[in-house]
Design a protein around this motif. Sequence first.
Motif, mmCIF file in Angstrom:
data_model
loop_
_atom_site.group_PDB
_atom_site.id
_atom_site.type_symbol
_atom_site.label_atom_id
_atom_site.label_comp_id
_atom_site.label_asym_id
_atom_site.label_seq_id
_atom_site.Cartn_x
_atom_site.Cartn_y
_atom_site.Cartn_z
ATOM 1 N N LYS A 14 -9.069 3.761 -2.010
ATOM 2 C CA LYS A 14 -8.382 4.982 -2.417
ATOM 3 C C LYS A 14 -6.907 4.726 -2.709
ATOM 4 C CE LYS A 14 -9.884 8.709 -0.571
ATOM 5 N NZ LYS A 14 -10.195 9.867 0.271
ATOM 6 N N GLY A 15 -6.202 4.039 -1.801
ATOM 7 C CA GLY A 15 -4.781 3.746 -2.022
ATOM 8 C C GLY A 15 -3.909 4.979 -1.912
ATOM 9 N N ARG A 16 -2.614 4.786 -2.035
ATOM 10 C CA ARG A 16 -1.651 5.884 -2.001
ATOM 11 C C ARG A 16 -0.724 5.755 -3.203
ATOM 12 N NH1 ARG A 16 -4.903 7.068 0.827
ATOM 13 N NH2 ARG A 16 -4.941 7.583 3.040
ATOM 14 N N ILE A 17 -0.206 6.884 -3.674
ATOM 15 C CA ILE A 17 0.738 6.889 -4.790
ATOM 16 C C ILE A 17 2.118 7.076 -4.180
ATOM 17 C CG2 ILE A 17 1.382 8.000 -6.951
ATOM 18 C CD1 ILE A 17 -1.552 9.096 -7.017
ATOM 19 N N LYS A 18 2.956 6.028 -4.245
ATOM 20 C CA LYS A 18 4.274 6.087 -3.605
ATOM 21 C C LYS A 18 5.369 5.856 -4.630
ATOM 22 C CE LYS A 18 3.559 2.855 -0.533
ATOM 23 N NZ LYS A 18 3.666 1.972 0.625
ATOM 24 N N LYS A 39 3.727 13.704 -8.070
ATOM 25 C CA LYS A 39 2.724 12.646 -8.128
ATOM 26 C C LYS A 39 1.336 13.224 -7.916
ATOM 27 C CE LYS A 39 4.278 11.035 -3.607
ATOM 28 N NZ LYS A 39 5.699 11.273 -3.642
ATOM 29 N N LYS A 41 -3.232 12.637 -9.192
ATOM 30 C CA LYS A 41 -4.270 11.953 -9.968
ATOM 31 C C LYS A 41 -4.752 12.887 -11.067
ATOM 32 C CE LYS A 41 -5.875 9.411 -5.959
ATOM 33 N NZ LYS A 41 -6.856 9.428 -4.874
ATOM 34 N N LYS A 98 2.798 8.724 -11.033
ATOM 35 C CA LYS A 98 4.000 8.824 -10.198
ATOM 36 C C LYS A 98 4.940 9.824 -10.852
ATOM 37 C CE LYS A 98 4.008 4.179 -8.290
ATOM 38 N NZ LYS A 98 4.800 2.981 -8.043
#
Length: 142
Positions: A14-18, A39, A41, A98
């Motif tokens: 999944k990850g994160r958007i930073k 930010k 998806k 982002k």
Amino acid sequence: MLMPKKLKYRKQFKGRIKGKATKGNSIEFGEYGLQATQKGKITSRQIEAARIAINRSLRRGGKVFIRIFPHKPITQRPAETRMGKGKGAVEFYVAPIKEGTILYEVRGVSEEKAQEALRLASHKLPVKCKFVRKSQVEGGEE
């Protein structure tokens, strides 16, 4: 529907958007753009819906550039499934966004027409966006 032709791995974490965008945060091809201020998806269906809204508003005048691509696969398990038995099948693809990313660009129309078209497109997207001119975001600065 936008999706990658080929992937090295079929399923991803999944990850994160930073952080803020350092790539894709300046207008390269058009005169006006739609910039994300949040930010999130964006699915391939949402990208397509916004593109259709822009094209219908411009009525074949000007050129539209899509600056994002959905390359991240999202998996889902079937409803009412018990725990275990592995990761679900790939259901759709998303573009991780982002803040500061330029989503769409428009060229060859007046500023009023471009602003209206990109406003209609922003209603189709799950992230907050703002209208920007090329002079505003030259070199990634606001």
